[in-house]
Write an enzyme that holds these catalytic residues in place. Structure first.
Site, PDB file in Angstrom:
ATOM      1  N   HIS A 196       0.813  -1.205   0.000  1.00 32.56           N
ATOM      2  CA  HIS A 196       0.000   0.000   0.000  1.00 32.56           C
ATOM      3  C   HIS A 196       0.857   1.270   0.000  1.00 32.56           C
ATOM      4  CE1 HIS A 196      -3.766   1.877  -0.044  1.00 32.56           C
ATOM      5  NE2 HIS A 196      -4.409   1.133   0.842  1.00 32.56           N
ATOM      6  N   ASP A 235      -2.298   2.444  -4.445  1.00 34.12           N
ATOM      7  CA  ASP A 235      -3.553   2.737  -3.764  1.00 34.12           C
ATOM      8  C   ASP A 235      -4.554   1.648  -4.105  1.00 34.12           C
ATOM      9  OD1 ASP A 235      -2.512   5.081  -2.718  1.00 34.12           O
ATOM     10  OD2 ASP A 235      -3.083   6.246  -4.495  1.00 34.12           O
TER      11      ASP A 235
END
Length: 394
Positions: free
Chosen positions: A364, A368
């Site tokens: 992450h 995204d």
């Protein structure tokens, strides 16, 4: 450790073989096994020993034809690059081996005395020594059987038994454990799932697999289709093919595809280089070749170095769902699973379709949620309609 009982002149003529350079990052390993013993003859480049490292198994070969005269390390010893490993006396097929030269006089005596024994001794006396001669053979067999038994012996366990067995982890397993924990500690891992209708790809495979096998000598599987789909999706979502180095993000114009392969010693990830420029058959051939090398323990450091994106197929073992772990420093890993028939709605109708659940674990810090989900949807669309992959530019 076995030591040669040869005459000093033979040892003076012998050549010492050292532990070879294994890779830039590897300086030591564990001597796993000797393929040859003292007194054995070897040909040039014939395997003599195997050294296990945390990445690959390295074979040590004879530099020349000759006879092994001394072993300088024991199995399970830790050996370092440049350390003396064994000594070999050069010769042709071991013809100069002292073990075969020394017993020559006794053989001649036995040959000269044998006719006399046949004449002087009765037949009953000739048969008498046979049991004594067989006894050592039986003893050797018993010793070999004892040596071949695993430790501890597989004795039947009594009900309620609470015995334990401790086995030392091999170097590769230790390294795998270290890297997996490093991945969990470093990456901000998150997993997203999707379902893929495999009908079109299965029909394509069924129609062309025999023709492909006959003309190209390669089995057409699902892995090549997923590899091709991923390389195309990575063009549109380049962050999934990137990595973090310090405070920089490294984006790549190429795809070095790591393919997870299960081996007896652990999971390895050989790399298909420049997969973005390959078609189905080229990818399939490369994966098959790397898989065979992995199972035979013949992978090299170069085969596994690098890699920008990983595919792991747990479906071959029957896995239905799973969250693969990122292979650092990569940004993402795709997990394939088993195909199962499920009821789904198509054009308002409930139908039975072969469905595969796929999972994308991603870092992450680099991707995204929107990018990760878009990537997985792209892969799904390519697999559900393989014709789109044929229309995409190479």
């Amino acid at each position: 450790m076995k030591r040669a009982q040869f005459h000093s002149s033979h040892l003076l003529q012998a050549e010492t073989v050292k532990v070879p350079q294994m890779a830039e990052s590897i300086s030591e390993g564990t001597l796993r096994s000797w393929s040859k013993q003292v007194g054995d003859s070897v040909e040039a480049d014939e395997e003599v020993a195997t050294i296990e490292t945390d990445k690959i198994d390295v074979t040590v070969n004879a530099p020349t034809a000759g006879t092994i005269v001394e072993l300088l390390a024991k199995e399970d010893d830790t050996v370092t690059v440049g350390q003396d490993l064994f000594r070999i006396e050069p010769g042709e097929g071991g013809a100069s081996s002292p073990s075969s030269a020394d017993p020559a006089p006794p053989k001649q005596e036995e040959t000269s005395e044998q006719p006399k024994k046949e004449v002087e001794e009765p037949k009953a006396e000739q048969k008498a020594p046979e049991p004594a001669a067989q006894a050592p053979k039986e003893t050797k067999k018993e010793v070999k059987k004892e040596e071949s038994k695993p430790s501890p012996a597989p004795a039947p366990k009594a009900p309620g038994s609470r015995s334990e067995t401790r086995v030392k982890m091999n170097r590769m397993r230790l390294r795998i454990a270290e890297r997996l924990k490093e991945s969990q500690n470093s990456a901000a891992s998150l997993t997203t799932f999707n379902e893929i209708d495999m009908s079109s790809l299965m029909d394509l495979r069924k129609k062309y697999k025999d023709e492909v096998l006959k003309e190209h000598d390669v089995k057409l599987g699902f892995m090549s289709a997923f590899a091709r789909a991923c390389t195309l999706a990575l063009r549109e979502i380049p962050a999934a093919n990137a990595s973090i180095e310090g405070d920089e993000i490294v984006y790549r114009d190429y795809v070095d595809l790591s393919v997870a392969v299960a081996t007896p010693k652990g999971l390895v990830t050989p790399v298909v280089r420049n997969a973005e420029g390959m078609g189905f058959l080229e990818i399939e051939k490369e994966i098959a070749a790397l898989g065979k090398k992995a199972r035979d323990g013949k992978l090299t450091i170069e085969d596994m170095a690098g890699g920008s994106f990983t595919i792991s197929n747990g479906g071959v073992f029957g896995s239905l769902y799973g969250t693969p772990i990122i292979n650092l420093p990569q940004a993402a890993v795709l997990g394939m699973h088993a195909i199962k028939e499920k009821p789904v709605v198509v054009n308002g109708q409930i139908v039975i379709r072969p469905i595969m659940v796929v999972a994308l674990t991603y870092d992450h810090r680099l991707l995204d949620g929107r990018e990760a989900v878009t990537f997985l949807v792209k892969v799904r669309d390519y697999i559900e309609d393989p014709r789109k992959m044929l229309l995409a530019p190479v």
